[in-house]
Enzyme design. Sequence first.
Site, PDB file in Angstrom:
ATOM      1  N   ARG A 237      87.444  71.634 134.681  1.00 54.71           N
ATOM      2  CA  ARG A 237      87.863  70.385 135.314  1.00 54.71           C
ATOM      3  C   ARG A 237      87.446  70.413 136.774  1.00 54.71           C
ATOM      4  O   ARG A 237      87.597  71.444 137.458  1.00 54.71           O
ATOM      5  CB  ARG A 237      89.381  70.214 135.201  1.00 54.71           C
ATOM      6  N   GLU A 266      84.918  61.479 138.983  1.00 53.79           N
ATOM      7  CA  GLU A 266      83.935  61.177 137.945  1.00 53.79           C
ATOM      8  C   GLU A 266      83.994  59.694 137.611  1.00 53.79           C
ATOM      9  O   GLU A 266      85.108  59.158 137.498  1.00 53.79           O
ATOM     10  CB  GLU A 266      84.215  62.022 136.693  1.00 53.79           C
ATOM     11  N   HIS A 285      79.427  65.379 132.892  1.00 48.13           N
ATOM     12  CA  HIS A 285      80.521  65.790 131.991  1.00 48.13           C
ATOM     13  C   HIS A 285      80.086  65.697 130.525  1.00 48.13           C
ATOM     14  O   HIS A 285      80.687  64.981 129.728  1.00 48.13           O
ATOM     15  CB  HIS A 285      81.773  64.934 132.238  1.00 48.13           C
TER      16      HIS A 285
HETATM   17  C1  DGY Z   1      87.739  67.734 126.841  1.00 41.07           C
HETATM   18  O1  DGY Z   1      87.790  67.575 125.622  1.00 41.07           O
HETATM   19  O2  DGY Z   1      88.738  67.886 127.527  1.00 41.07           O
HETATM   20  C2  DGY Z   1      86.391  67.746 127.467  1.00 41.07           C
HETATM   21  O3  DGY Z   1      86.436  67.753 128.836  1.00 41.07           O
HETATM   22  C3  DGY Z   1      85.567  66.585 126.964  1.00 41.07           C
HETATM   23  O4  DGY Z   1      84.218  66.957 127.089  1.00 41.07           O
END
Ligand code: DGY
Length: 323
Positions: A237, A266, A285
């Site tokens: 993250r 983002e 991402h």
């Molecule tokens: C999640 O599933 O949390 C991921 O960040 C998506 O790619």
Amino acid sequence: MKPSVVLYKTLPDDLLQRLQNHFTVTQVSDLHPNTVLAHAKAFSEAEGLLGSSETVGPELLEKMPALRATSTISVGYDNFDVDALNARKVLLMHTPTALTETVADTLMALILSSARRVVEVAERVKKGEWTQGIGPDWFGTDVHHKTIGIVGMGRIGLALAQRAHLGFGMPVLYNARRQHKEAEERFNARHCSLDTLLQEADFVCSILPLTDETRHLFGAEQFSKMKKSAIFINAGRGPVVDEQALITALKNGDIHAAGLDVFEQEPLPVSSKLLKMPNVVALPHIGSATHETRYNMAATAVDNLIAALDGKVEKNCVNPQVL
Ligand code: DGY
């Protein structure tokens, strides 16, 4: 009568059909207050909520008095107010296993592309700069047999350790709250403090979820402890990293390069200084973004909601204590 659910994500046709076989489905574009207002009746009657990447907190829960379960098409759930869900005894379901291997592939892609400057040199070729045999200004650094440091040894960390150790002969260091027996036995991984990992790893890879403890875990102090040749990788993250401190560390040469799939904001603003740096690989991402994995995640989320509203939860539940 079938229970009502609100869907705030587009699903493949067969999965939408599966959902509609069990529920009366209202599909909306997002969970913005205006959308909720426009579909006030559907939100007020819905017992289930399915989608991803939107904030679910007390304001929304207030508009959904009948809600019993939410199902996110993701492993991460930092966009949910879990305390508020618990207080209302609303189940939160997620997809912790469907994306493991794909995200580990993304991490390897970031490691390889940052170290070997894949994006940068491919761009130079496209610009017509490859006009003679290449010299050191096109060279990268080795990946194989370098030390990888994994911060956050969960399922994805384990899958990354497997690729790095068995595929690339890399010694594995890891930092996690608990020792991971399987990582140690199968990939010879060494549990160590964050400081030791920062000082010894050639690749520092963050795969941490966002929590109060992990927010800005990587700041100026942490970057200053890394090797000047270190490459920092983040596919967990964005807010786990103080992005301004990362930019400064890259600019000052405190670390060598970064491969990033996640950011504090983002989509990453086009004005971000990161985008001006040749030693940064920035991805939008894409951690789990393959056709196969995104389908499997959506299918898991649909099944999770069916199980939750049917009172048959056996797995994939963040807060089983509310049952
Ligand atoms: C999640 O599933 O949390 C991921 O960040 C998506 O790619």
